[in-house]
Design a protein around this motif. Structure first.
Motif, short mmCIF file in Angstrom:
data_model
loop_
_atom_site.label_atom_id
_atom_site.label_comp_id
_atom_site.label_asym_id
_atom_site.label_seq_id
_atom_site.Cartn_x
_atom_site.Cartn_y
_atom_site.Cartn_z
N PHE A 23 -0.17 7.62 14.60
CA PHE A 23 -0.60 8.13 13.30
C PHE A 23 -2.09 7.89 13.09
O PHE A 23 -2.85 8.79 12.73
N LEU A 24 -2.51 6.65 13.38
CA LEU A 24 -3.92 6.28 13.17
C LEU A 24 -4.84 6.98 14.15
O LEU A 24 -5.96 7.37 13.83
N PHE A 25 -4.38 7.11 15.36
CA PHE A 25 -5.16 7.78 16.39
C PHE A 25 -5.39 9.23 15.99
O PHE A 25 -6.50 9.74 16.02
N PHE A 26 -4.33 9.84 15.53
CA PHE A 26 -4.43 11.24 15.14
C PHE A 26 -5.39 11.44 13.98
O PHE A 26 -6.13 12.41 13.91
N LYS A 27 -5.39 10.49 13.07
CA LYS A 27 -6.29 10.55 11.91
C LYS A 27 -7.71 10.14 12.29
O LYS A 27 -8.62 10.17 11.45
N ALA A 42 -4.61 0.42 5.07
CA ALA A 42 -3.27 -0.10 5.37
C ALA A 42 -2.27 0.45 4.37
O ALA A 42 -1.16 0.87 4.71
N ARG A 43 -2.69 0.50 3.11
CA ARG A 43 -1.81 0.99 2.05
C ARG A 43 -1.49 2.47 2.28
O ARG A 43 -0.35 2.91 2.14
N MET A 44 -2.54 3.22 2.66
CA MET A 44 -2.35 4.65 2.91
C MET A 44 -1.34 4.85 4.05
O MET A 44 -0.46 5.70 3.97
N ALA A 48 2.28 6.62 3.96
CA ALA A 48 2.60 7.74 4.85
C ALA A 48 3.95 7.51 5.53
O ALA A 48 4.65 8.45 5.88
N PHE A 49 4.31 6.22 5.72
CA PHE A 49 5.62 5.90 6.31
C PHE A 49 6.67 5.69 5.21
O PHE A 49 7.71 5.11 5.46
N VAL A 53 4.26 0.00 -1.69
CA VAL A 53 3.45 -1.22 -1.61
C VAL A 53 3.57 -1.96 -2.93
O VAL A 53 3.05 -1.55 -3.95
N GLU A 54 4.31 -3.08 -2.88
CA GLU A 54 4.69 -3.81 -4.09
C GLU A 54 3.51 -4.23 -4.97
O GLU A 54 3.47 -3.95 -6.14
N THR A 55 2.53 -4.92 -4.37
CA THR A 55 1.47 -5.48 -5.20
C THR A 55 0.69 -4.37 -5.88
O THR A 55 0.39 -4.45 -7.06
N ALA A 56 0.43 -3.32 -5.12
CA ALA A 56 -0.33 -2.20 -5.68
C ALA A 56 0.41 -1.61 -6.87
O ALA A 56 -0.17 -1.27 -7.89
N GLU A 57 1.73 -1.52 -6.71
CA GLU A 57 2.53 -0.94 -7.77
C GLU A 57 2.52 -1.78 -9.03
O GLU A 57 2.36 -1.28 -10.12
N ALA A 58 2.75 -3.09 -8.84
CA ALA A 58 2.79 -3.98 -9.99
C ALA A 58 1.49 -3.86 -10.77
O ALA A 58 1.49 -3.77 -11.99
N GLU A 59 0.38 -3.81 -10.04
CA GLU A 59 -0.92 -3.68 -10.70
C GLU A 59 -0.99 -2.39 -11.52
O GLU A 59 -1.37 -2.40 -12.67
#
Ligand code: GTP
Ligand code: MG
Length: 375
Positions: A23-27, A42-44, A48-49, A53-59
């Motif tokens: 995935f990362l190689f392709f991008k 990392a979050r992105m 994509a999978f 992402v818990e912490t991001a959501e809580a925020e």
């Protein structure tokens, strides 16, 4: 931390390293598993999978509630009722409890009682000499949380955790606790089915302690009420406790402004067209208001409350069924009223275009990954 390696990320999201690196190689982002990725990247990848992402959501959830209120509201803030969702393990009595409260509190004074549900309802409660309201969302707490959390919307002020006194803490009880914690929503526990001979409320409290909820009578700050949906025991006390918890939360909104809030339910009614239950979170919603709901334009033609009475206005924390939308929005979408119909239409149009574009981009991105995986 300022990042993690591809290897660490793959472990974190429990996906094969080869898939992540592909995935990362392709991008064009990374070519080997020891390369370090920053947090947004990392979050992105996680997203994509399809990993939340818990912490991001809580925020973002914590932010969303405050976003409903802005600086201009500060001088006009008034107390609003708490919006409550019910969560808990299967068969522990969530539906029975909601029904029992509704019957005890609503049907009594109403000829015919409740005939049809709109996804939310409110009950009147005498509290310290005042007449107060508690608003219940009728969606199973879990669904309400997951559907709306995915969009970063927060609609619940308090979660009622239902635990059957004869069964105790079970997997979905634990799941419910972690959902509420991630969303920073306080929990009031209803230890249900205390009418049963095999009920053991003390054992339930013990088990809840192991999950970090310490009852008040044991020196903690967690409210736990022994109730029975069948006999009606302590339902009033539970409502009292919800109002006490609401006081701790200090819930306010400005009723003197254009309304904003969230879609609780929406569907296409054969006779009436698009119908949506909207929870007003700030301002007052009125007949004739022009609004944008997600990417849909609407002009409020009629509003029905939870008793299916026609109403002219809905103030903060109240949910109403609204007619007059051009299309069916999605549960979890936000709505906002604008001063002019023209403005609302223009915003709805531009959002619809944005949405089409991002859907197209998503479709293309997923297609690429698929092709890449196949090769
Ligand atoms: P799901 O929606 O399937 O997760 O279940 P639920 O949590 O909504 O439980 P529901 O209200 O359907 O109740 C499950 C069973 O427990 C039903 O047979 C109820 O009659 C029974 N029940 C619920 N509350 C009580 C109670 O306070 N006492 C007793 N004795 N039985 C109860
Ligand atoms: Mg149920």
């Amino acid at each position: 931390t300022n990042g993690l390696t591809v290897h660490e990320l793959a472990q974190e999201i429990k996906e094969p390293e080869t898939e992540v690196i592909k995935f990362l190689f392709f991008k064009g982002i990374a070519t080997n598993i020891n390369q370090t990725l920053d947090i947004p990247t990392a979050r992105m990848v996680a997203e994509a999978f399809d990993i939340q992402v818990e912490t991001a959501e809580a925020e973002s959830e914590a932010k969303k509630t405050t976003e409903m209120i802005d600086e201009g509201d500060l001088e006009n803030l008034k107390q609003r009722p708490p919006v409550v969702t019910i969560m808990g393990h299967v068969d522990h009595g969530k539906t029975s409890l909601l029904d029992a409260i509704r019957e005890a509190k609503v049907a009594s004074g109403e000829a015919g009682g409740i005939t049809q549900h709109i996804g939310a309802y409110h009950v009147d409660v005498e509290h310290e000499g005042d007449n107060r309201q508690v608003v219940f969302l009728d969606t199973p707490g879990h669904e309400a949380f997951t559907a709306m959390r995915a969009r970063g919307t927060r609609v619940t002020d308090i979660a009622v955790l239902v635990v059957a006194a004869d069964d105790g803490v079970r997997p979905q009880t634990i799941e419910a606790i972690s959902h509420a914690k991630a969303a920073q929503v306080p929990i009031v526990t209803a230890i249900n089915k205390v009418d049963k001979e095999t009920a053991n409320p003390d054992r339930v409290k013990q088990e809840l302690m192991e999950q970090g909820l310490v009852p008040e009578e044991w020196g903690g700050d967690s409210i736990m009420v022994p109730v029975s949906a069948i006999t009606g025991e302590n339902l009033d006390l539970l409502l009292e406790m919800l109002l006490l918890q609401a006081e701790v939360e200090d819930l306010h909104a400005n009723p003197d402004r254009l309304a904003k809030g969230t879609v609780i339910e929406a569907n296409l009614d054969k006779a009436r067209g698009p119908v949506a239950t909207l929870l007003v979170q700030n301002g007052t919603l009125k007949i004739g208001d022009s609004m944008v709901v997600g990417s849909v334009f609407g002009k409020v033609r009629a509003m029905l409350d939870d008793r299916l009475n026609r109403v002219e206005a809905a103030s903060p924390s109240f949910a109403v069924e609204v007619l007059g939308l051009n299309d069916v929005p999605q549960a979890g979408d936000e709505f906002e009223v604008f001063k002019s119909e023209k403005e609302a239409r223009a915003i709805a149009d531009s959002r619809a275009i944005d949405q089409r574009q991002s859907r197209l981009q998503q479709a293309m991105a997923s297609r690429r990954v698929t092709l890449n995986t196949l090769s």
